[in-house]
Design an enzyme around this catalytic site. Structure first.
Site, PDB file in Angstrom:
ATOM      1  N   HIS A 191      -2.252  -7.330  10.975  1.00  0.00           N
ATOM      2  CA  HIS A 191      -2.421  -7.082   9.420  1.00  0.00           C
ATOM      3  C   HIS A 191      -2.189  -8.142   8.348  1.00  0.00           C
ATOM      4  O   HIS A 191      -1.053  -8.682   8.770  1.00  0.00           O
ATOM      5  CB  HIS A 191      -1.391  -5.701   9.188  1.00  0.00           C
ATOM      6  N   SER A 222      -7.099  -6.295  10.113  1.00  0.00           N
ATOM      7  CA  SER A 222      -6.938  -5.190   8.893  1.00  0.00           C
ATOM      8  C   SER A 222      -6.327  -6.300   7.702  1.00  0.00           C
ATOM      9  O   SER A 222      -5.860  -6.709   7.805  1.00  0.00           O
ATOM     10  CB  SER A 222      -6.528  -4.029   9.299  1.00  0.00           C
ATOM     11  N   GLY A 233       8.256   4.684   0.287  1.00  0.00           N
ATOM     12  CA  GLY A 233       8.549   3.958  -0.954  1.00  0.00           C
ATOM     13  C   GLY A 233       9.689   4.077  -1.448  1.00  0.00           C
ATOM     14  O   GLY A 233      10.966   4.428  -1.344  1.00  0.00           O
ATOM     15  N   ASP A 234       9.494   3.153  -2.705  1.00  0.00           N
ATOM     16  CA  ASP A 234      11.068   2.158  -3.170  1.00  0.00           C
ATOM     17  C   ASP A 234      11.575   2.785  -4.220  1.00  0.00           C
ATOM     18  O   ASP A 234      10.246   3.287  -5.247  1.00  0.00           O
ATOM     19  CB  ASP A 234      10.656   0.661  -3.899  1.00  0.00           C
ATOM     20  N   GLU A 265      -4.857  -5.954   3.989  1.00  0.00           N
ATOM     21  CA  GLU A 265      -4.499  -5.294   2.771  1.00  0.00           C
ATOM     22  C   GLU A 265      -4.227  -5.436   1.204  1.00  0.00           C
ATOM     23  O   GLU A 265      -4.035  -7.075   1.226  1.00  0.00           O
ATOM     24  CB  GLU A 265      -2.383  -5.207   2.680  1.00  0.00           C
ATOM     25  N   PHE A 290      10.167 -12.214  -3.528  1.00  0.00           N
ATOM     26  CA  PHE A 290      10.315 -10.858  -3.000  1.00  0.00           C
ATOM     27  C   PHE A 290      10.677 -10.205  -1.771  1.00  0.00           C
ATOM     28  O   PHE A 290      11.392  -9.475  -1.861  1.00  0.00           O
ATOM     29  CB  PHE A 290       8.655 -11.002  -3.075  1.00  0.00           C
TER      30      PHE A 290
END
Length: 292
Positions: A263, A13, A106-107, A15, A213
């Site tokens: 993924h 998959s 979530g951030d 993203e 990141f």
């Protein structure tokens, strides 16, 4: 699947993230066409903090569905909305034929807290989505432990809460140390988590960006990875070959241990992801290269 791993079929998959401009969306549409040739099980589209990319996420989800005819998972977070608002958005997605969700806390933007009438975490969000409808729900897992977790065990306990609330699978944060992923899967199984755990694979497009990141999300970058990409900032072709080699080797090692789903965090760039898929035995179309 044909090729060297035909006796060990895999599924993949991809993203994507919503570009910030209309020009970026047009470029992404072309890249989606290329990624679709690898026949992924589905695409997923991320969602900005506090729903900051809500409109673009919806447009990208629609664009990918129209262009590929393949399922698309819409990310949803707990940030910036009440339970009622999130439930209403989920209902609209279901009415529009979107049945896959990646459910995340979530951030939190600096200085922001979760809404008092909102979902407190991803486990509550999963339970809420189950009340809305029959979604296929993925959640996040952290082989190197979420930066905010009190301990590795507390982090694993939280993952079990998400699975017990109704999540279908967990997708891991990328981790370059394959042993860490395998030990995490073993710990999850020993802890009573039987749902699929899908390793997240990060093809390295920009090493400096990756380091920045990774520091924010708690993913380590081993010294051996840094050495492999040292001096390649201005050598994109060589960097792509190294990135393909690193990710392919990791996937092959995981396949040897029985993992069959991956993924890919594509960063909206198809080249390295498609090269990895080809190396693993899938047969995406690779466009002809032109001489400089």
């Amino acid at each position: 699947m044909t090729g060297p791993f035909a006796d060990h079929p895999i599924s993949v998959s991809f993203e994507l993230f919503p570009p910030k401009t209309d020009k970026g969306e047009k470029s992404l549409a072309r890249n989606v066409d290329r990624l679709a040739t690898a026949a992924p099980d589905y695409f997923s589209v991320t969602y900005g903090a506090g729903g900051s990319t809500r409109d673009r996420t919806a447009r990208v989800v629609d664009m990918v569905r129209r262009r590929t005819g393949q399922p698309v998972a819409h990310h949803l977070t707990c940030v910036g909305a009440s339970r009622k608002e999130i439930d209403a958005q989920a209902a609209r997605l279901l009415e529009g034929g979107i049945t896959r969700i990646v459910a995340l806390r979530g951030d939190l933007p600096d200085g922001q807290t979760l809404a008092a009438d909102g979902y407190a975490d991803a486990a509550e969000l999963v339970a809420g989505l189950r009340r809305v409808g029959d979604f296929d729900i993925s959640v996040a897992a952290y082989p190197e432990v979420h930066p905010e977790a009190a301990s590795p065990q507390a982090d694993l306990d939280h993952l079990k809460r998400k699975i017990d609330a109704g999540a279908n699978r967990a997708i891991t944060q990328y981790t370059f140390d394959t042993d860490v992923i395998l030990r995490f899967i073993d710990r999850a199984r020993a802890g009573g988590i039987s749902a699929p755990i899908v390793p997240g694979i990060m093809p390295v497009a920009n090493f400096a960006g990756l380091k920045a990141f990774s520091a924010k999300c708690g993913a380590s970058v081993p010294d051996w990875v840094a050495r492999m990409f040292e001096g390649l900032d201005d050598a994109p072709d060589t960097r792509a070959m190294v990135a393909t080699s690193v990710a392919t080797e990791q996937c092959r090692r995981l396949m040897a241990e029985g993992v069959s789903e991956f993924h890919f965090y594509t960063l909206n760039r198809p080249e390295v992801t498609l090269a990895i898929c080809r190396a693993l035995g899938l047969s995406p179309e690779i466009p002809a290269e032109t001489a400089a």
